[in-house]
Design a protein around this motif. Structure first.
Motif, PDB file in Angstrom:
ATOM      1  N   VAL A  63       9.781   2.480   3.896  1.00 30.50           N
ATOM      2  CA  VAL A  63       9.342   1.231   3.269  1.00 30.50           C
ATOM      3  C   VAL A  63       9.273   0.182   4.366  1.00 30.50           C
ATOM      4  N   THR A  64       8.091  -0.449   4.525  1.00 30.61           N
ATOM      5  CA  THR A  64       7.931  -1.528   5.498  1.00 30.61           C
ATOM      6  C   THR A  64       7.526  -2.794   4.750  1.00 30.61           C
ATOM      7  N   ASP A  65       7.207  -3.834   5.494  1.00 27.61           N
ATOM      8  CA  ASP A  65       6.775  -5.090   4.877  1.00 27.61           C
ATOM      9  C   ASP A  65       5.448  -4.964   4.150  1.00 27.61           C
ATOM     10  N   SER A  66       4.640  -3.962   4.506  1.00 25.90           N
ATOM     11  CA  SER A  66       3.304  -3.868   3.927  1.00 25.90           C
ATOM     12  C   SER A  66       2.995  -2.540   3.242  1.00 25.90           C
ATOM     13  N   GLU A  67       3.886  -1.538   3.374  1.00 23.00           N
ATOM     14  CA  GLU A  67       3.548  -0.239   2.813  1.00 23.00           C
ATOM     15  C   GLU A  67       4.772   0.581   2.428  1.00 23.00           C
ATOM     16  N   LEU A  68       4.505   1.529   1.537  1.00 22.30           N
ATOM     17  CA  LEU A  68       5.431   2.615   1.216  1.00 22.30           C
ATOM     18  C   LEU A  68       4.758   3.872   1.737  1.00 22.30           C
ATOM     19  N   ARG A  69       5.526   4.759   2.352  1.00 24.42           N
ATOM     20  CA  ARG A  69       4.935   5.990   2.886  1.00 24.42           C
ATOM     21  C   ARG A  69       5.648   7.195   2.301  1.00 24.42           C
ATOM     22  N   VAL A  70       4.840   8.138   1.791  1.00 22.44           N
ATOM     23  CA  VAL A  70       5.395   9.387   1.264  1.00 22.44           C
ATOM     24  C   VAL A  70       5.231  10.474   2.312  1.00 22.44           C
ATOM     25  N   ASP A  71       6.121  11.451   2.282  1.00 18.59           N
ATOM     26  CA  ASP A  71       6.101  12.542   3.258  1.00 18.59           C
ATOM     27  C   ASP A  71       5.263  13.695   2.719  1.00 18.59           C
ATOM     28  N   ALA A  72       3.978  13.414   2.514  1.00 13.93           N
ATOM     29  CA  ALA A  72       3.050  14.424   2.013  1.00 13.93           C
ATOM     30  C   ALA A  72       1.656  14.098   2.523  1.00 13.93           C
ATOM     31  N   ASP A  73       0.841  15.110   2.671  1.00 14.12           N
ATOM     32  CA  ASP A  73      -0.556  14.937   3.055  1.00 14.12           C
ATOM     33  C   ASP A  73      -1.365  14.980   1.765  1.00 14.12           C
ATOM     34  N   LEU A  74      -1.771  13.821   1.282  1.00 14.52           N
ATOM     35  CA  LEU A  74      -2.488  13.744   0.018  1.00 14.52           C
ATOM     36  C   LEU A  74      -3.972  13.486   0.192  1.00 14.52           C
ATOM     37  N   SER A  75      -4.440  13.512   1.433  1.00 14.95           N
ATOM     38  CA  SER A  75      -5.860  13.260   1.665  1.00 14.95           C
ATOM     39  C   SER A  75      -6.686  14.447   1.212  1.00 14.95           C
TER      40      SER A  75
ATOM     41  N   GLU B 118      14.788   2.714 -12.903  1.00 15.71           N
ATOM     42  CA  GLU B 118      14.394   4.126 -12.844  1.00 15.71           C
ATOM     43  C   GLU B 118      14.009   4.561 -11.436  1.00 15.71           C
ATOM     44  N   GLN B 119      13.838   3.587 -10.518  1.00 12.16           N
ATOM     45  CA  GLN B 119      13.439   3.861  -9.138  1.00 12.16           C
ATOM     46  C   GLN B 119      12.109   4.617  -9.086  1.00 12.16           C
ATOM     47  N   VAL B 120      11.096   4.001  -9.722  1.00 16.90           N
ATOM     48  CA  VAL B 120       9.737   4.551  -9.754  1.00 16.90           C
ATOM     49  C   VAL B 120       8.762   3.444  -9.390  1.00 16.90           C
ATOM     50  N   ALA B 121       7.823   3.762  -8.490  1.00 15.34           N
ATOM     51  CA  ALA B 121       6.728   2.859  -8.156  1.00 15.34           C
ATOM     52  C   ALA B 121       5.482   3.359  -8.873  1.00 15.34           C
ATOM     53  N   TYR B 122       4.755   2.459  -9.510  1.00 16.35           N
ATOM     54  CA  TYR B 122       3.492   2.804 -10.159  1.00 16.35           C
ATOM     55  C   TYR B 122       2.369   2.368  -9.234  1.00 16.35           C
ATOM     56  N   VAL B 123       1.452   3.304  -8.966  1.00 16.60           N
ATOM     57  CA  VAL B 123       0.426   3.095  -7.953  1.00 16.60           C
ATOM     58  C   VAL B 123      -0.957   3.247  -8.561  1.00 16.60           C
ATOM     59  N   ASP B 124      -1.810   2.241  -8.326  1.00 12.27           N
ATOM     60  CA  ASP B 124      -3.209   2.300  -8.743  1.00 12.27           C
ATOM     61  C   ASP B 124      -3.967   3.010  -7.622  1.00 12.27           C
ATOM     62  N   PRO B 125      -4.499   4.218  -7.890  1.00 15.64           N
ATOM     63  CA  PRO B 125      -5.166   4.973  -6.830  1.00 15.64           C
ATOM     64  C   PRO B 125      -6.546   4.444  -6.469  1.00 15.64           C
TER      65      PRO B 125
ATOM     66  N   PHE C 237       0.839  -1.194   0.000  1.00 11.08           N
ATOM     67  CA  PHE C 237       0.000   0.000   0.000  1.00 11.08           C
ATOM     68  C   PHE C 237       0.873   1.243   0.000  1.00 11.08           C
ATOM     69  N   LEU C 238       0.446   2.268  -0.710  1.00 12.65           N
ATOM     70  CA  LEU C 238       1.098   3.574  -0.648  1.00 12.65           C
ATOM     71  C   LEU C 238       0.277   4.429   0.299  1.00 12.65           C
ATOM     72  N   MET C 239       0.942   4.968   1.323  1.00 19.08           N
ATOM     73  CA  MET C 239       0.277   5.746   2.358  1.00 19.08           C
ATOM     74  C   MET C 239       0.861   7.146   2.393  1.00 19.08           C
TER      75      MET C 239
ATOM     76  N   ARG D 245      -0.263  11.132   6.835  1.00 15.02           N
ATOM     77  CA  ARG D 245      -1.334  11.008   7.835  1.00 15.02           C
ATOM     78  C   ARG D 245      -1.813   9.568   8.000  1.00 15.02           C
ATOM     79  N   GLY D 246      -1.239   8.650   7.220  1.00 15.50           N
ATOM     80  CA  GLY D 246      -1.661   7.259   7.296  1.00 15.50           C
ATOM     81  C   GLY D 246      -2.853   6.947   6.418  1.00 15.50           C
ATOM     82  N   GLU D 247      -3.191   7.856   5.534  1.00 19.39           N
ATOM     83  CA  GLU D 247      -4.294   7.631   4.598  1.00 19.39           C
ATOM     84  C   GLU D 247      -3.791   6.825   3.416  1.00 19.39           C
ATOM     85  N   GLN D 248      -4.542   5.791   3.046  1.00 25.77           N
ATOM     86  CA  GLN D 248      -4.148   4.959   1.913  1.00 25.77           C
ATOM     87  C   GLN D 248      -4.381   5.701   0.608  1.00 25.77           C
TER      88      GLN D 248
END
Length: 87
Positions: A70-82, A31-38, A12-14, A17-20
């Motif tokens: 990066v954890t076993d279950s998620e990637l977390r970005v340092d932004a509030d995207l909610s 290229e060091q890019v993750a593609y994320v289905d929103p 999961f990309l979070m 704030r912990g919002e998925q």
């Protein structure tokens, strides 16, 4: 900056704030890019969690520079995207 690998597919990309935000469908380790289905459907999320999916045309490209954890279950970005901006 975090280092991304194909092992991150299905996580999961979070936001900060912990919002998925979505689920990682594919990682380009060169290229060091993750593609994320929103907006993954249940079946698609299940397939992605097994690391069996591919990036779709509506996926969001997230450079590794934006990933702070990066954890076993998620990637977390340092932004509030909610969409909830009221505090």
């Amino acid at each position: 900056m975090s280092v991304l690998s194909t092992e991150d597919e299905g996580k999961f990309l979070m936001d900060v704030r912990g919002e998925q935000i979505g689920i990682v469908t594919e990682v380009d380790p060169v290229e060091q890019v993750a593609y994320v289905d929103p907006d993954p459907g249940l079946a698609n999320a299940w397939i992605q969690s097994l690391g069996m999916g591919d990036a779709g045309e509506d996926d969001i490209a997230v450079p590794a520079d934006n990933v702070v954890t990066v954890t076993d279950s998620e990637l977390r970005v340092d932004a509030d995207l909610s969409s909830d901006t009221a505090e």
